[in-house]
Design a protein around this motif. Structure first.
Motif, PDB file in Angstrom:
ATOM      1  N   LYS A   2       0.839  -1.190   0.000  1.00 27.08           N
ATOM      2  CA  LYS A   2       0.000   0.000   0.000  1.00 27.08           C
ATOM      3  C   LYS A   2       0.880   1.247   0.000  1.00 27.08           C
ATOM      4  O   LYS A   2       1.831   1.345   0.775  1.00 27.08           O
ATOM      5  N   VAL A   3       0.541   2.205  -0.870  1.00 19.84           N
ATOM      6  CA  VAL A   3       1.273   3.465  -0.909  1.00 19.84           C
ATOM      7  C   VAL A   3       0.296   4.623  -1.052  1.00 19.84           C
ATOM      8  O   VAL A   3      -0.777   4.483  -1.651  1.00 19.84           O
ATOM      9  N   ASN A 165       4.772   0.974   5.959  1.00 22.51           N
ATOM     10  CA  ASN A 165       5.693   0.525   6.997  1.00 22.51           C
ATOM     11  C   ASN A 165       5.849   1.493   8.162  1.00 22.51           C
ATOM     12  O   ASN A 165       6.743   1.315   8.997  1.00 22.51           O
ATOM     13  N   ILE A 166       5.035   2.528   8.231  1.00 23.56           N
ATOM     14  CA  ILE A 166       5.093   3.442   9.369  1.00 23.56           C
ATOM     15  C   ILE A 166       4.664   2.680  10.627  1.00 23.56           C
ATOM     16  O   ILE A 166       3.589   2.095  10.689  1.00 23.56           O
ATOM     17  N   GLY A 167       5.544   2.663  11.625  1.00 24.35           N
ATOM     18  CA  GLY A 167       5.259   1.934  12.859  1.00 24.35           C
ATOM     19  C   GLY A 167       5.438   0.441  12.748  1.00 24.35           C
ATOM     20  O   GLY A 167       5.053  -0.300  13.662  1.00 24.35           O
ATOM     21  N   ILE A 168       6.011  -0.041  11.642  1.00 24.03           N
ATOM     22  CA  ILE A 168       6.248  -1.475  11.415  1.00 24.03           C
ATOM     23  C   ILE A 168       7.745  -1.670  11.182  1.00 24.03           C
ATOM     24  O   ILE A 168       8.329  -1.007  10.322  1.00 24.03           O
ATOM     25  N   PHE A 169       8.375  -2.571  11.945  1.00 18.71           N
ATOM     26  CA  PHE A 169       9.830  -2.700  11.913  1.00 18.71           C
ATOM     27  C   PHE A 169      10.254  -4.155  11.759  1.00 18.71           C
ATOM     28  O   PHE A 169       9.626  -5.059  12.302  1.00 18.71           O
ATOM     29  N   GLU A 170      11.343  -4.351  11.039  1.00 20.00           N
ATOM     30  CA  GLU A 170      12.004  -5.645  11.029  1.00 20.00           C
ATOM     31  C   GLU A 170      12.953  -5.708  12.224  1.00 20.00           C
ATOM     32  O   GLU A 170      13.381  -4.670  12.755  1.00 20.00           O
ATOM     33  N   GLU A 171      13.307  -6.905  12.626  1.00 19.97           N
ATOM     34  CA  GLU A 171      14.140  -7.067  13.820  1.00 19.97           C
ATOM     35  C   GLU A 171      15.481  -6.369  13.683  1.00 19.97           C
ATOM     36  O   GLU A 171      15.987  -5.772  14.632  1.00 19.97           O
ATOM     37  N   ILE A 172      16.059  -6.389  12.480  1.00 23.27           N
ATOM     38  CA  ILE A 172      17.373  -5.778  12.296  1.00 23.27           C
ATOM     39  C   ILE A 172      17.317  -4.250  12.382  1.00 23.27           C
ATOM     40  O   ILE A 172      18.355  -3.597  12.491  1.00 23.27           O
ATOM     41  N   ASP A 199      -2.038   0.022  16.925  1.00 25.07           N
ATOM     42  CA  ASP A 199      -2.753   0.762  15.882  1.00 25.07           C
ATOM     43  C   ASP A 199      -2.975   2.230  16.254  1.00 25.07           C
ATOM     44  O   ASP A 199      -2.909   3.121  15.399  1.00 25.07           O
ATOM     45  N   LYS A 200      -3.226   2.483  17.532  1.00 24.88           N
ATOM     46  CA  LYS A 200      -3.488   3.860  17.980  1.00 24.88           C
ATOM     47  C   LYS A 200      -2.249   4.734  17.779  1.00 24.88           C
ATOM     48  O   LYS A 200      -2.346   5.864  17.294  1.00 24.88           O
ATOM     49  N   GLU A 201      -1.069   4.209  18.150  1.00 26.57           N
ATOM     50  CA  GLU A 201       0.161   4.979  18.014  1.00 26.57           C
ATOM     51  C   GLU A 201       0.548   5.148  16.553  1.00 26.57           C
ATOM     52  O   GLU A 201       1.016   6.226  16.144  1.00 26.57           O
ATOM     53  N   ARG A 202       0.353   4.100  15.744  1.00 32.09           N
ATOM     54  CA  ARG A 202       0.641   4.217  14.312  1.00 32.09           C
ATOM     55  C   ARG A 202      -0.222   5.310  13.681  1.00 32.09           C
ATOM     56  O   ARG A 202       0.261   6.149  12.927  1.00 32.09           O
ATOM     57  N   ARG A 203      -1.507   5.293  13.998  1.00 33.80           N
ATOM     58  CA  ARG A 203      -2.420   6.276  13.423  1.00 33.80           C
ATOM     59  C   ARG A 203      -2.067   7.688  13.906  1.00 33.80           C
ATOM     60  O   ARG A 203      -2.125   8.645  13.134  1.00 33.80           O
ATOM     61  N   LYS A 204      -1.646   7.792  15.144  1.00 32.50           N
ATOM     62  CA  LYS A 204      -1.264   9.096  15.695  1.00 32.50           C
ATOM     63  C   LYS A 204      -0.082   9.674  14.921  1.00 32.50           C
ATOM     64  O   LYS A 204      -0.061  10.863  14.594  1.00 32.50           O
ATOM     65  N   ARG A 205       0.899   8.829  14.605  1.00 36.21           N
ATOM     66  CA  ARG A 205       2.077   9.299  13.865  1.00 36.21           C
ATOM     67  C   ARG A 205       1.731   9.657  12.424  1.00 36.21           C
ATOM     68  O   ARG A 205       2.197  10.680  11.907  1.00 36.21           O
ATOM     69  N   ILE A 206       0.934   8.832  11.782  1.00 32.33           N
ATOM     70  CA  ILE A 206       0.538   9.091  10.397  1.00 32.33           C
ATOM     71  C   ILE A 206      -0.223  10.405  10.298  1.00 32.33           C
ATOM     72  O   ILE A 206       0.054  11.254   9.440  1.00 32.33           O
ATOM     73  N   GLU A 207      -1.188  10.601  11.191  1.00 29.77           N
ATOM     74  CA  GLU A 207      -2.025  11.801  11.132  1.00 29.77           C
ATOM     75  C   GLU A 207      -1.233  13.054  11.485  1.00 29.77           C
ATOM     76  O   GLU A 207      -1.467  14.122  10.914  1.00 29.77           O
ATOM     77  N   ALA A 208      -0.281  12.942  12.417  1.00 31.68           N
ATOM     78  CA  ALA A 208       0.536  14.104  12.786  1.00 31.68           C
ATOM     79  C   ALA A 208       1.400  14.548  11.609  1.00 31.68           C
ATOM     80  O   ALA A 208       1.487  15.743  11.301  1.00 31.68           O
ATOM     81  N   PHE A 209       2.021  13.588  10.942  1.00 28.34           N
ATOM     82  CA  PHE A 209       2.841  13.938   9.773  1.00 28.34           C
ATOM     83  C   PHE A 209       1.986  14.582   8.681  1.00 28.34           C
ATOM     84  O   PHE A 209       2.357  15.621   8.117  1.00 28.34           O
ATOM     85  N   LEU A 210       0.841  13.960   8.377  1.00 24.88           N
ATOM     86  CA  LEU A 210      -0.008  14.479   7.304  1.00 24.88           C
ATOM     87  C   LEU A 210      -0.543  15.865   7.638  1.00 24.88           C
ATOM     88  O   LEU A 210      -0.653  16.726   6.755  1.00 24.88           O
ATOM     89  N   ILE A 310      -6.394   8.535   4.484  1.00 22.79           N
ATOM     90  CA  ILE A 310      -5.065   7.931   4.383  1.00 22.79           C
ATOM     91  C   ILE A 310      -4.748   7.115   5.631  1.00 22.79           C
ATOM     92  O   ILE A 310      -4.192   6.011   5.558  1.00 22.79           O
ATOM     93  N   SER A 311      -5.136   7.648   6.786  1.00 24.66           N
ATOM     94  CA  SER A 311      -4.898   6.927   8.042  1.00 24.66           C
ATOM     95  C   SER A 311      -5.625   5.586   8.062  1.00 24.66           C
ATOM     96  O   SER A 311      -5.053   4.559   8.448  1.00 24.66           O
ATOM     97  N   LYS A 312      -6.869   5.570   7.635  1.00 23.05           N
ATOM     98  CA  LYS A 312      -7.639   4.314   7.593  1.00 23.05           C
ATOM     99  C   LYS A 312      -7.091   3.370   6.531  1.00 23.05           C
ATOM    100  O   LYS A 312      -7.088   2.156   6.699  1.00 23.05           O
ATOM    101  N   PHE A 313      -6.591   3.922   5.441  1.00 17.42           N
ATOM    102  CA  PHE A 313      -6.030   3.128   4.358  1.00 17.42           C
ATOM    103  C   PHE A 313      -4.819   2.323   4.826  1.00 17.42           C
ATOM    104  O   PHE A 313      -4.616   1.172   4.414  1.00 17.42           O
ATOM    105  N   PHE A 314      -4.015   2.916   5.720  1.00 18.52           N
ATOM    106  CA  PHE A 314      -2.813   2.252   6.205  1.00 18.52           C
ATOM    107  C   PHE A 314      -3.062   1.390   7.448  1.00 18.52           C
ATOM    108  O   PHE A 314      -2.111   0.806   7.973  1.00 18.52           O
ATOM    109  N   ALA A 315      -4.302   1.327   7.917  1.00 21.61           N
ATOM    110  CA  ALA A 315      -4.587   0.516   9.100  1.00 21.61           C
ATOM    111  C   ALA A 315      -4.301  -0.944   8.809  1.00 21.61           C
ATOM    112  O   ALA A 315      -4.568  -1.440   7.711  1.00 21.61           O
ATOM    113  N   VAL A 316      -3.739  -1.644   9.793  1.00 19.87           N
ATOM    114  CA  VAL A 316      -3.427  -3.064   9.641  1.00 19.87           C
ATOM    115  C   VAL A 316      -4.595  -3.882  10.170  1.00 19.87           C
ATOM    116  O   VAL A 316      -4.992  -3.755  11.326  1.00 19.87           O
ATOM    117  N   THR A 317      -5.181  -4.719   9.331  1.00 23.68           N
ATOM    118  CA  THR A 317      -6.312  -5.557   9.751  1.00 23.68           C
ATOM    119  C   THR A 317      -5.808  -6.936  10.149  1.00 23.68           C
ATOM    120  O   THR A 317      -4.805  -7.420   9.646  1.00 23.68           O
TER     121      THR A 317
END
Length: 318
Positions: A2-3, A165-172, A199-210, A310-317
């Motif tokens: 998703k982009v 990938n906002i708020g989503i990280f690989e272990e490395i 999800d709450k923190e991810r959405r908070k970061r996405i909405e703040a940036f936008l 956009i925030s809802k679009f990036f929500a992880v289900t």
């Protein structure tokens, strides 16, 4: 993946993103086209810096940078590399240098910017000024020191690409075992194990940036003495579940009509590989001066509503 793709037309004036000092002249960042056009611009790094400062004012923790005493002098100052704590490490990525010959720990930022570059040849003017002794100075009899500042006014465009990938990280990308226990969720996405903020923190970061970027509510840095806040004209937003699409070239400005070019938007929608998929398009008209109707596939929208979409679009289900 998703982009969200965002293309913004903005008016810039003054000495924004000042470049080098040549003699007594403070120059303006500019590039030259193959046809000899002079195109002043604001760098992507400067835009990110401005957004970082705005996010800091919104009470988010921003990377203060750290000094690694074991690294060589040129590599001593580096990112903290903590995307869980610092919002800019999450949004824009980071690189933690470990010394020459050693592999750096890094994160590819889910948000990327282009230059904010003028759309056409722009005249550069010189503003003459002087530095005078202060009234309280003991050297009042000294002569003022003259200097010049290059200034310009132009309409430019900046493009932004966001992925999921906002708020989503690989272990490395994380600092270590202690960080993995920091209330992160464990998920498997596309066959890959990842760690997530809730999800709450991810959405908070996405909405703040936008909010900061689309309002806009950031002040461009490296200015001389003038205040520089971009004056937005229009923004085109595309939400795609199939990765990036070639949309950026279609948002242009019609200088004869003094409005965005409707024909460019029609050409975008006419492309079969774009109109045939499930991509959604939105347009923000900041000046309310559109005289022609836009294509039906593009929805006119407000800043607050597009941030929510956009925030809802990036929500992880689940």
């Amino acid at each position: 993946m998703k982009v969200a793709q965002i293309s913004v037309l903005a008016r810039i004036s003054g000495n924004v993103n000042a470049d080098e000092v040549i003699g007594t002249r403070i120059t303006l960042k500019k590039m030259y086209s193959s046809s000899g056009e002079v195109l002043p611009f604001v760098s992507a790094r400067a835009i990110k810096y401005a957004i970082r400062q705005a996010l800091k004012e919104h009470k988010f923790d921003v990377d203060p940078f750290i000094e690694n005493p074991d690294a060589e002098e040129a590599l001593r100052l580096c990112d903290s590399g903590d995307p869980v704590k610092y919002i800019d490490n999450d949004l824009f990525g980071y690189m933690v240098t470990l010394g020459r010959g050693k592999t750096a720990r890094r994160r590819q930022g889910p948000i990327a910017f282009s230059y904010l570059k003028a759309l056409r040849d722009t005249p550069i003017k010189s503003e003459f000024a002087a530095r005078f002794p202060r009234p309280w100075s003991k050297k009042l009899e000294e002569n003022p020191v003259p200097f010049e500042v290059e200034v310009a006014e132009f309409i430019g465009k900046v493009n932004c690409l966001m992925n999921e990938n906002i708020g989503i990280f690989e272990e490395i990308e994380l600092k270590g075992k202690d960080e993995l226990k920091n209330n992160l969720l464990h998920r498997e996405i596309n066959g890959k194990k990842v760690f997530m903020l809730d999800d709450k923190e991810r959405r908070k970061r996405i909405e703040a940036f936008l909010y900061v970027f689309l309002t806009p509510s950031y002040v461009l840095p490296r200015r001389t003495n003038s205040l520089n806040v971009p004056e937005y004209i229009a923004a085109l937003i595309a939400l795609s579940s199939r990765g990036p699409l070639p949309i950026y070239q279609y948002l242009t400005f019609d200088f004869d009509k003094n409005q965005i070019c409707i024909d460019g938007l029609k050409s975008l929608i006419a492309r079969p590989e774009i109109s045939s998929n499930d991509t959604r398009f939105f347009l923000i008209d900041y000046t309310n001066r559109l005289e022609s109707s836009i294509p039906e596939k593009i929805e006119m929208i407000s800043v607050s509503k597009v941030i929510d979409k956009i925030s809802k679009f990036f929500a992880v289900t689940n």
